[in-house]
Design an enzyme around this catalytic site. Structure first.
Site, PDB file in Angstrom:
ATOM      1  N   ASP A 199      25.993 -44.361  -4.661  1.00 17.50           N
ATOM      2  CA  ASP A 199      26.423 -43.169  -5.389  1.00 17.50           C
ATOM      3  C   ASP A 199      27.952 -43.221  -5.443  1.00 17.50           C
ATOM      4  O   ASP A 199      28.621 -42.980  -4.434  1.00 17.50           O
ATOM      5  CB  ASP A 199      25.920 -41.927  -4.643  1.00 17.50           C
ATOM      6  N   CYS A 373      26.891 -28.787  -2.061  1.00 16.88           N
ATOM      7  CA  CYS A 373      25.646 -29.539  -2.335  1.00 16.88           C
ATOM      8  C   CYS A 373      25.389 -30.599  -1.266  1.00 16.88           C
ATOM      9  O   CYS A 373      24.938 -31.716  -1.579  1.00 16.88           O
ATOM     10  CB  CYS A 373      25.660 -30.189  -3.707  1.00 16.88           C
TER      11      CYS A 373
HETATM   12  N1  PMP Z   1      27.050 -37.420  -5.718  1.00 15.67           N
HETATM   13  C1  PMP Z   1      28.216 -36.980  -5.252  1.00 15.67           C
HETATM   14  C2  PMP Z   1      28.817 -37.647  -4.044  1.00 15.67           C
HETATM   15  C3  PMP Z   1      28.872 -35.929  -5.892  1.00 15.67           C
HETATM   16  O1  PMP Z   1      30.033 -35.486  -5.425  1.00 15.67           O
HETATM   17  C4  PMP Z   1      28.279 -35.336  -7.034  1.00 15.67           C
HETATM   18  C5  PMP Z   1      28.934 -34.180  -7.755  1.00 15.67           C
HETATM   19  N2  PMP Z   1      29.456 -33.198  -6.933  1.00 15.67           N
HETATM   20  C6  PMP Z   1      27.069 -35.855  -7.483  1.00 15.67           C
HETATM   21  C7  PMP Z   1      26.482 -36.885  -6.809  1.00 15.67           C
HETATM   22  C8  PMP Z   1      26.374 -35.275  -8.683  1.00 15.67           C
HETATM   23  O2  PMP Z   1      27.112 -35.519  -9.834  1.00 15.67           O
HETATM   24  P1  PMP Z   1      26.689 -34.849 -11.218  1.00 15.67           P
HETATM   25  O3  PMP Z   1      26.524 -33.388 -10.950  1.00 15.67           O
HETATM   26  O4  PMP Z   1      27.834 -35.163 -12.118  1.00 15.67           O
HETATM   27  O5  PMP Z   1      25.419 -35.503 -11.641  1.00 15.67           O
END
Ligand code: PMP
Length: 414
Positions: A199, A373
Site C-alpha cells: 500500500d 482510519c
Molecule cells: N492506505 C493508506 C496508508 C492511506 O493513508 C489511505 C488514505 N488515507 C488509503 C490507503 C486509502 O486511500 P483512498 O481513500 O485514496 O483510496
C-alpha cells in the site's frame, strides 16, 4: 534550487484565507492540493478534447485515447514498471486493494489459507480481507509493532506458514509516518514463496518508487494524495499474477467477445478496467506525476525532511506534548530520517484531539483528528485518536511556527 514561494504560487488554493486568516494546510496525508498545471490540463481536455476513449474512430476519441494511454505510460515510468500491461487504473488505493482481495482471492485462496497484515494498516487494507473472510475460511494474521511504532520484523518472520498466500503491508504509516523497510519485508516474504502487496498511498507523494527494484507483486496508490485529481488511482501488478486473476468487474472494454453462451476477456490491463475510465483524471494524474518528477524526489525529500525535523523540534518544546511513532524516542531530531515520513501524530496534555483540531481550524490551521482510519493501531497505542499534521512539498517552516503558536493559544483556553 528549490524556490518554495514559486512552488506555492503553483497551488492557487494556498493563497486563500479561512476565517479571515491565511490558510495553513497541514492535512496532506488525507489529500494534497493541486497545482494549476493539473487543473489546467483537465480543464483543457474537457474544453477541447473530450470524447470517450478506446471506442471511437473519430478524431476526438483518438486524441482522448492517446492522452489516456500516455498517462498510463507516465505512471509506468513513475514507478518503473516493466510494462504498461501492469498498470491498472482504479478509483484509488481502496479500489486497488479491493480488486486484489477479490480477484487474487478468487484465484489463489482456499479455505484454511492465510494472509498477513500489520497492526498499522489503514482500514482499506484490513476490511477488504475481512469481506473475503465472509466468503471463505480465511485466516488473517497480524504483524505487531513496537512501542515506538516500528514493525516487529522478527515477529513477522514467525507468522509465515505453508498456508500463507499473501502479505499486504503499507509502505508508510498514515498515522505514525513510519517508513517500513519494504525491500526487506518483500525479500522475507519471497523467501517463503509469499507474494506481497504494498500500500503506497502515503509513500507515492514523498519518495521514489521502483517496483522492479522492490520486486513487489502488487502496489497501490491514489492520485489525489500525489497532487493529482480525486477518483483515480493505480494498481500495479506483476503480469504473472494479473494474467491468472479473474476480472473484478464486468462491463464494456474488459471483454474480448460477448455472447449469452460465452464471454472472453480483454488483454491486460483492460481486463480489469470495466466501463468508461475517468480519462480526464488520468490526464490530471499524469500531469501531477510529471510535476513531482520535474521537482525531483531528492529535492522534495530534503525539503520535507528539514520541515519535519523542524516541526518535531518545535512541537517538542510544547509542555505536555506527546508525539507518537518512531521519532517519539528522540523528538528533538530524527535519528534516522529514512525511517520517518512527513507525518506527525500528537496529543497535548489532556486536551481531546477533536477539541484541539476544531480550535486549530478556527485559527486557520487545517489538521486531521481522530483514528485516521486505523482503529486497530489506535487500540495498540491505547488511545482513541490523535491530531495529525502531515506535510507536502509546499509547506514551510513559517507554517510550522503558526501551528505551534496556535497550539499554545489553544492551551491557554483550557
Ligand atoms: N492506505 C493508506 C496508508 C492511506 O493513508 C489511505 C488514505 N488515507 C488509503 C490507503 C486509502 O486511500 P483512498 O481513500 O485514496 O483510496
Amino acid at each position: 534550487m528549490f524556490d518554495i514561494q514559486k512552488i506555492r504560487e503553483d497551488f492557487p488554493i494556498l493563497g486563500r484565507e479561512v476565517y479571515g486568516r491565511p490558510l495553513v494546510y497541514l492535512d496532506n496525508g488525507a489529500t494534497t492540493q493541486k497545482p494549476r498545471c493539473v487543473i489546467d490540463a483537465m480543464t483543457d481536455e474537457y474544453l477541447n478534447v473530450n470524447a470517450n476513449v478506446h471506442r471511437g474512430v473519430h478524431y476526438l476519441s483518438q486524441q482522448a485515447t492517446e492522452l489516456h494511454e500516455q498517462a498510463r505510460e507516465t505512471v509506468r515510468r513513475f514507478i518503473n514498471a516493466r510494462s504498461t500491461a501492469e498498470i491498472v487504473f482504479t478509483r484509488g488505493t481502496t479500489e486497488s486493494i479491493n480488486l486484489v482481495a477479490s480477484s487474487f482471492g478468487q484465484a489463489f485462496l482456499h479455505d484454511g489459507d492465510e494472509v498477513i497484515l500489520t497492526e498499522m494498516e489503514h482500514h482499506s487494507n484490513i476490511v477488504p480481507w475481512q469481506l473475503l473472510q465472509a466468503r471463505m475460511d480465511l485466516r488473517i494474521k497480524v504483524c505487531p509493532i513496537s512501542d515506538d511504532g516500528r514493525l516487529d520484523l522478527s515477529a513477522l518472520e514467525q507468522l509465515f506458514t505453508p498456508r500463507t498466500r499473501l502479505l499486504a503491508c503499507t509502505a508508510v504509516s498514515n498515522v505514525l509516518g513510519t517508513v517500513n523497510p519494504a525491500s526487506d519485508i518483500i525479500a522475507m516474504a519471497h523467501a517463503h514463496d509469499v507474494p506481497v502487496l504494498i500500500d503506497a498511498a502515503q509513500a507515492a507523494p514523498h519518495m521514489p518508487i521502483d517496483v522492479q527494484a522492490l520486486d513487489c507483486d502488487f502496489l497501490a496508490f491514489s492520485g489525489h494524495k500525489v497532487y493529482g485529481p480525486t477518483g483515480i488511482g493505480v494498481l500495479y501488478g506483476k503480469e504473472k499474477w494479473l494474467d491468472r486473476m479473474p476480472p473484478y468487474m464486468g462491463g464494456g472494454e474488459m471483454i474480448g467477445k460477448v455472447s449469452f453462451e460465452r464471454t472472453t476477456f480483454n488483454v491486460l490491463p483492460y481486463k480489469f478496467e470495466a466501463g468508461t475510465p475517468d480519462y480526464i483524471a488520468t490526464t490530471g494524474l499524469a500531469k501531477a506525476l510529471d510535476y513531482v518528477s520535474s521537482i525531483g524526489f531528492d529535492t522534495i525529500m530534503e525539503h520535507e525532511r528539514t520541515l519535519t525535523n523542524y516541526a518535531l523540534r518545535r512541537l517538542a518544546e510544547i509542555p505536555g506534548m506527546r508525539i507518537f511513532g518512531p521519532q517519539a524516542s528522540s523528538p528533538q531530531q530524527l535519528t534516522d530520517p529514512d525511517d520517518h515520513d512527513a507525518v506527525i501524530s500528537f496529543l497535548v496534555g489532556d486536551i481531546h484531539h477533536l477539541d484541539l483540531g476544531t480550535l486549530l481550524d478556527r485559527l486557520g490551521i487545517a489538521v486531521r483528528t481522530g483514528h485516521h482510519c486505523a482503529e486497530p493501531l489506535m487500540h495498540r497505542l491505547g488511545i482513541e485518536g490523535t491530531v495529525r499534521a502531515s506535510f507536502a512539498l509546499y509547506n514551510t517552516c513559517e507554517e510550522v511556527d503558526a501551528l505551534v503558536a496556535a497550539i499554545l493559544r489553544v492551551m491557554k483556553m483550557f
